[in-house]
Design an enzyme around this catalytic site. Sequence first.
Site, PDB file in Angstrom:
ATOM      1  CD  GLU A   1      -7.990  -4.790   1.420  1.00 16.42           C
ATOM      2  OE1 GLU A   1      -6.908  -4.024   1.433  1.00 16.42           O
ATOM      3  OE2 GLU A   1      -8.911  -4.719   2.162  1.00 16.42           O
TER       4      GLU A   1
ATOM      5  CG  HIS B   1      -3.449  -6.864   4.174  1.00 13.26           C
ATOM      6  ND1 HIS B   1      -3.271  -5.897   4.907  1.00 13.26           N
ATOM      7  CD2 HIS B   1      -4.910  -6.434   3.514  1.00 13.26           C
ATOM      8  CE1 HIS B   1      -4.044  -4.801   4.687  1.00 13.26           C
ATOM      9  NE2 HIS B   1      -4.959  -5.245   4.050  1.00 13.26           N
ATOM     10  NE  ARG B   2      -5.433  -4.613   8.207  1.00 16.26           N
ATOM     11  CZ  ARG B   2      -4.159  -4.014   8.513  1.00 16.26           C
ATOM     12  NH1 ARG B   2      -3.100  -4.864   9.143  1.00 16.26           N
ATOM     13  NH2 ARG B   2      -3.898  -2.778   8.297  1.00 16.26           N
TER      14      ARG B   2
ATOM     15  CG  ASN C   1      -5.854  -5.495  -3.950  1.00 12.92           C
ATOM     16  OD1 ASN C   1      -6.794  -5.093  -4.219  1.00 12.92           O
ATOM     17  ND2 ASN C   1      -5.708  -6.399  -3.188  1.00 12.92           N
TER      18      ASN C   1
ATOM     19  CG  ASP D   1      -2.180  -1.050   0.979  1.00 15.04           C
ATOM     20  OD1 ASP D   1      -2.149  -1.628   0.065  1.00 15.04           O
ATOM     21  OD2 ASP D   1      -3.357  -0.417   1.868  1.00 15.04           O
TER      22      ASP D   1
ATOM     23  CG  ASP E   1      -7.595  -1.821   9.066  1.00 13.92           C
ATOM     24  OD1 ASP E   1      -8.427  -2.735   8.482  1.00 13.92           O
ATOM     25  OD2 ASP E   1      -6.983  -0.746   8.519  1.00 13.92           O
TER      26      ASP E   1
ATOM     27  CE  LYS F   1      -4.422  -3.728  -0.080  1.00 14.53           C
ATOM     28  NZ  LYS F   1      -4.765  -2.688   0.775  1.00 14.53           N
TER      29      LYS F   1
END
Length: 431
Positions: free
Chosen positions: A337, A383-384, A89, A48, A309, A410
């Site tokens: 995402e 990613h999370r 992304n 990012d 997040d 990411k």
Amino acid sequence: MDVIVKPTPSLNGEIGALSSKNYTTRYLLAAALAEGTSTIHYPAHSEDSDAMRRCIRDLGAVLEEDDSKIVIQGFGSHPRDVRELNVGNAGAVLRFLMGVTALCPEVTFVNTYPDSLGKRPHDDLIDALGQLGVEVQHEQGRLPITIKGGQAKGGHIRVSGSVSSQYLSALLFVTPLLAEDSTIEVLNDLKSKVVIGQTLEVLEQAGIVIHASDDYMSFRVPGGQAYKPQTYTVQGDYPGSAAVLAAAAVTQSDVKILRLMEQSKQGERAIVDVLRMMEVPLTHENDVVHVQGNGTLKAVEFDGDAATDAVLAMVAAAVFAEGTSRFYNVENLRYKECDRITDYLNELRKAGANVEERQAEIIVHGRPEGVEGGVEINAHYDHRVIMALTVVGLRSKEPLRIRDAHHVAKSYPQYFDHLQALGASVQWVKE
């Protein structure tokens, strides 16, 4: 590449938190919008933040970087005339730059992730940009998106905050540079208000004046302002650290994470409070979080809107808690995402977790005895989700194989390196 996460009874050691992705992307943009030279110490490196680096360079900023800092010569209110930008992304980078490119004649944001960012809607920001006099061409609110700017004007702007606060942040970055004064009215609810606090903090540091109502639902923005070149220092990142803290909480552990400010405006700082509510032994002093986990956790109820997040990591910890946990006011997780409620919970069920979903809630019936594991699960390029599923794998009875785990880069490229340094049994394998 895939990663195999094997049961790991204990974690020990200390790591430094990676630098905040949210602050890095905002500082990079503020530096680019200044005429003059700014310095950012300890910038994050992730897909990012690297996307923001790439795009502001394309727009005319000059960047020089070494191991500890980045020096940026900004383009001010006059970005270079470019035809295309590729944000990869990175949804926040796209939305912030959709606002900034209102200063350009015509820019097309290309669609290189059709199965992830390419599916995410941006209608509310497109509508708000139209109120500035900017023509936007799009595919039903989705990429590819062409911004025909150059004649943007301030005024009264209405923007919905019900899907994402990033639309509002985009307007807050660009409107100070317009000739006219602007007022911004937020319609409906505003998700992730705490992240708007981060945006306003960065703008204030950059010398920008914005008058915000206490509830962040209306703003007065004087026009004709200029970003000032500044020196910034990026703080440690709570969203990424949340998964490491959750991993320490569900195992026998003695883990320290450095560079996590106690008074941070990051909403995900709540991971510390939630783990305390779960009765995880920990201290937070001198910007160090020290977890001495015993693998025993209690169920919690938590409003996740201010800590978006970190919610998936909290849920991963709750999988092993005694009792039923509830994470509510989290509908905006569906617009990331992937659908971080339905998609994530489906994968948790494969691993053996007992979870339920509502439109805006995640309910976890804890299994302190652990889950079975022994399956291959899909992280949906998110990613999370990758980080949170890894936490579950550490406490599974059999290994978990997480598909496409390289997408963790990411936001946190060193995630698995850091876990291995703490003693986690994780192994990269080719698909």
